[in-house]
Design a protein around this motif. Sequence first.
Motif, mmCIF file in Angstrom:
data_model
loop_
_atom_site.group_PDB
_atom_site.id
_atom_site.type_symbol
_atom_site.label_atom_id
_atom_site.label_comp_id
_atom_site.label_asym_id
_atom_site.label_seq_id
_atom_site.Cartn_x
_atom_site.Cartn_y
_atom_site.Cartn_z
ATOM 1 N N GLU A 86 0.806 -1.217 0.000
ATOM 2 C CA GLU A 86 0.000 0.000 0.000
ATOM 3 C C GLU A 86 0.839 1.266 0.000
ATOM 4 O OE1 GLU A 86 -3.715 -1.858 2.654
ATOM 5 O OE2 GLU A 86 -2.540 -0.193 3.457
ATOM 6 N N GLU A 87 1.910 1.285 0.790
ATOM 7 C CA GLU A 87 2.706 2.489 0.985
ATOM 8 C C GLU A 87 3.752 2.727 -0.087
ATOM 9 O OE1 GLU A 87 4.989 3.402 4.595
ATOM 10 O OE2 GLU A 87 3.199 2.849 5.720
ATOM 11 N N ILE A 88 4.525 1.673 -0.398
ATOM 12 C CA ILE A 88 5.682 1.883 -1.274
ATOM 13 C C ILE A 88 5.683 0.986 -2.509
ATOM 14 C CG2 ILE A 88 7.074 2.804 0.616
ATOM 15 C CD1 ILE A 88 8.598 0.121 0.667
ATOM 16 N N GLY A 89 4.646 0.179 -2.682
ATOM 17 C CA GLY A 89 4.482 -0.577 -3.916
ATOM 18 C C GLY A 89 5.371 -1.783 -4.111
ATOM 19 N N VAL A 90 5.921 -2.356 -3.044
ATOM 20 C CA VAL A 90 6.756 -3.537 -3.211
ATOM 21 C C VAL A 90 6.152 -4.740 -2.494
ATOM 22 C CG1 VAL A 90 8.900 -2.242 -3.534
ATOM 23 C CG2 VAL A 90 8.280 -3.014 -1.246
ATOM 24 N N THR A 91 6.399 -5.905 -3.071
ATOM 25 C CA THR A 91 6.007 -7.177 -2.464
ATOM 26 C C THR A 91 7.264 -7.773 -1.854
ATOM 27 O OG1 THR A 91 4.282 -7.494 -4.122
ATOM 28 C CG2 THR A 91 5.027 -9.450 -2.922
ATOM 29 N N ILE A 92 7.209 -8.067 -0.566
ATOM 30 C CA ILE A 92 8.415 -8.511 0.130
ATOM 31 C C ILE A 92 8.516 -10.025 0.172
ATOM 32 C CG2 ILE A 92 8.660 -6.412 1.496
ATOM 33 C CD1 ILE A 92 7.338 -7.866 3.847
ATOM 34 N N GLY A 93 9.753 -10.492 0.289
ATOM 35 C CA GLY A 93 10.029 -11.915 0.466
ATOM 36 C C GLY A 93 9.953 -12.264 1.938
ATOM 37 N N ALA A 94 10.918 -13.029 2.417
ATOM 38 C CA ALA A 94 10.934 -13.479 3.811
ATOM 39 C C ALA A 94 11.026 -12.294 4.770
ATOM 40 C CB ALA A 94 12.108 -14.424 4.044
ATOM 41 N N VAL A 95 10.293 -12.415 5.871
ATOM 42 C CA VAL A 95 10.296 -11.406 6.923
ATOM 43 C C VAL A 95 11.086 -11.960 8.099
ATOM 44 C CG1 VAL A 95 8.818 -10.169 8.561
ATOM 45 C CG2 VAL A 95 8.085 -10.452 6.180
ATOM 46 N N HIS A 96 12.057 -11.188 8.579
ATOM 47 C CA HIS A 96 12.910 -11.616 9.676
ATOM 48 C C HIS A 96 12.655 -10.711 10.891
ATOM 49 C CE1 HIS A 96 15.230 -14.094 6.838
ATOM 50 N NE2 HIS A 96 15.034 -13.086 6.000
ATOM 51 N N PRO A 97 11.789 -11.159 11.833
ATOM 52 C CA PRO A 97 11.557 -10.340 13.023
ATOM 53 C C PRO A 97 12.895 -10.022 13.692
ATOM 54 C CG PRO A 97 10.007 -12.158 12.948
ATOM 55 C CD PRO A 97 11.027 -12.405 11.872
ATOM 56 N N TRP A 98 13.053 -8.762 14.103
ATOM 57 C CA TRP A 98 14.352 -8.325 14.597
ATOM 58 C C TRP A 98 14.269 -7.812 16.031
ATOM 59 C CZ3 TRP A 98 17.024 -3.211 12.890
ATOM 60 C CH2 TRP A 98 18.359 -3.192 13.326
ATOM 61 N N ARG A 99 13.629 -6.678 16.221
ATOM 62 C CA ARG A 99 13.556 -6.072 17.554
ATOM 63 C C ARG A 99 12.212 -5.389 17.730
ATOM 64 N NH1 ARG A 99 19.169 -3.982 19.873
ATOM 65 N NH2 ARG A 99 20.563 -5.322 18.732
ATOM 66 N N VAL A 100 11.881 -5.116 19.002
ATOM 67 C CA VAL A 100 10.640 -4.423 19.338
ATOM 68 C C VAL A 100 10.989 -3.218 20.196
ATOM 69 C CG1 VAL A 100 8.419 -4.603 20.532
ATOM 70 C CG2 VAL A 100 9.305 -6.559 19.240
ATOM 71 N N GLU A 101 10.371 -2.105 19.900
ATOM 72 C CA GLU A 101 10.605 -0.871 20.649
ATOM 73 C C GLU A 101 9.253 -0.263 21.005
ATOM 74 O OE1 GLU A 101 13.094 2.080 22.330
ATOM 75 O OE2 GLU A 101 13.711 0.242 21.335
ATOM 76 N N LEU A 102 9.065 0.080 22.269
ATOM 77 C CA LEU A 102 7.846 0.736 22.725
ATOM 78 C C LEU A 102 8.140 2.230 22.808
ATOM 79 C CD1 LEU A 102 4.954 0.115 23.596
ATOM 80 C CD2 LEU A 102 5.794 -0.091 25.942
ATOM 81 N N VAL A 103 7.365 3.028 22.057
ATOM 82 C CA VAL A 103 7.595 4.469 22.005
ATOM 83 C C VAL A 103 6.341 5.200 22.469
ATOM 84 C CG1 VAL A 103 8.281 6.427 20.564
ATOM 85 C CG2 VAL A 103 9.161 4.141 20.051
#
Length: 159
Positions: A75-92
């Motif tokens: 929706e935002e940038i028009g790309v279809t991504i491959g594998a997703v690698h969860p990395w880190r979580v930040e609470l802001v």
Amino acid sequence: MATEILVAHGDRPREGGPNRKQVEVAVGVLLRADGAFLLTSRPAGKVYEGYWEFPGGKVEAGESIEQALRRELIEEIGVTIGAVHPWRVELVDYPHALVRLNFCKVYEWSGELHMHEGQSFSWETLPVRVKPVLPGTVPVLAWFAQERSFEGATHEPAT
């Protein structure tokens, strides 16, 4: 899991009071083979308009982080991504919302970048050239710096 809360603009009042719900957000850290990463600017009319961030968006009811990230990046940038690698979580804790940022590294995607919301994009390395950077993005830049210094330390020749 995030252990600390990053408070953005602590001098400003918080909307919704002390019992605010967390907004779950999926964030894509797109990384090219040369180490550059993609930053996009916040679109006109949105909170923090013009600030630079990693692309992504809110997780809708019933979606996983990965599903939300896939949907948002199309929706935002028009790309279809491959594998997703969860990395880190930040609470802001922003004045307008308490946001849980789920950062995921992405190394493969297809399609040409197209900024569907009129935002700008930039492939960056450290130190980033674009300004201002969204407060929730700042820790990621520090994480990159830590990774790079660790990688450099592990590749030093023994004396």
